[in-house]
Design an enzyme around this catalytic site. Sequence first.
Site: not given
Ligand code: DOR
Length: 441
Positions: A60-62, A92, A174, A298, A302
């Site tokens: 998840h490179f945001r 996402n 997921h 994964d 954050h």
């Molecule tokens: O812990 C998680 N964080 N699981 C996920 O499926 C999504 C990810 C996120 O994008 O923060």
Amino acid sequence: MKTLIRNATVVLPGGCERVHVLVEGSTIAAIDAADHARADTIVDASGLHLLPGVIDDQVHFREPGLTHKEDLRHASRACAKGGVTSFLDMPNTKPTATNRAALEDKRNRAAASSLVNFGFFIGATPDNLEELQEAERAPGIKVFLGSSTGELLVDDAQALERIFAETTLPIAAHCEDEATIRENASSWTGPLDVADHSRIRDARAAWIATRRATDLARKHGHRLHVLHLSTAAELDLLADHRGRITAEVCPHHLFFHTGDYARLGSLVQMNPSLKTAEDNEGLWKGLLEGTIQVVATDHAPHTLEEKARPYPQSPSGLPAVENSLALFLDQVNRGRCAIEQVVRWMCDAPARVWDMVGKGRIEVGYDADLVLVDLARSDTIVNDRQETKCRWSPWHGTTLRGWPVRTWVLGREVFRDGRFDESVRGGEIRFDHARGGYWAG
Ligand code: DOR
């Protein structure tokens, strides 16, 4: 431009061999005992192992939208340092990658700033079937059966059935059951603590959703990749692994368990949640026996400020991409697995699951995505030295033996002993889904 990597122990599809590897342009041109004296650059790799670059199929490179946590430049530097030469990014982001325009935007951003190769999943919603049917440049469709970071969720039975019945791209799922999570959360009366995360997102929630996804895949003959398994019990649903289902485990579900909340708090809050030490052991067994085919991270950064919020406001997810290979090389040194298995789980299997063209192996004609590792090198993971934009690691303070030291992407050296060549750019990964996936051989 020719590069000759001499004297490494090379992890080839058939096993380790002491051979020379000649790279010409962006591809592997020769693997043999001959001395190609005419290379432009000669790398003496005596004492080191040469591996195909790691392919991390779940990150998840945001970017776009959440770049205060991570962005493609920082994340791809983290990849290069960690020996990861290709990544598949999850949808996402903000906006979500659920249509052609959003995917095109992500590909353009990566082409402009990623130091390593890239691909982008399209996200399923309850009503974007047409987009899912036309996303031919994507590795597959990401389906969140349980909600996680962001707003993507498909928990409606009919919508889920239609996705499995009416699309052809492989599905990455997921698996946590949304109804079970909500029921557990609403029945919890006491004050909440981060350890309750594993009671709310419990083993039952994981099992029910994995059961639902595997049943649908078998019913519709649809390719399915079950992401981040967190329990040993789910392995029973995958034991019959002939056919079109593959599965994956992440380092955190192998190395951490619910006992670690006391030490690490929300730093190890993720979805699916941590389970027990017995689950760690069961998942290792599943990996070593072949019930699980892929290891991916994964990587879900954050900021520490966000993580410091009291549960349940603290977000789920942790960064891992720059340490994942070292975590497994350390396990090789400890005798838990062989380096050939690490290459199978982290390079060859993800390339085959997603039908990547020219990736995952050291073979003539394949892309020269390579990593040299030093199995004798010890180093300690330290927050301040992390390349990920959030600048922390749940493994802060951990010393590992076995580290990547030099990384090439498409024949160009992008990382060497702590230094980056920021002019290197990765390429868009091509997927040839007619190949039929992992079990097609
Ligand atoms: O812990 C998680 N964080 N699981 C996920 O499926 C999504 C990810 C996120 O994008 O923060």
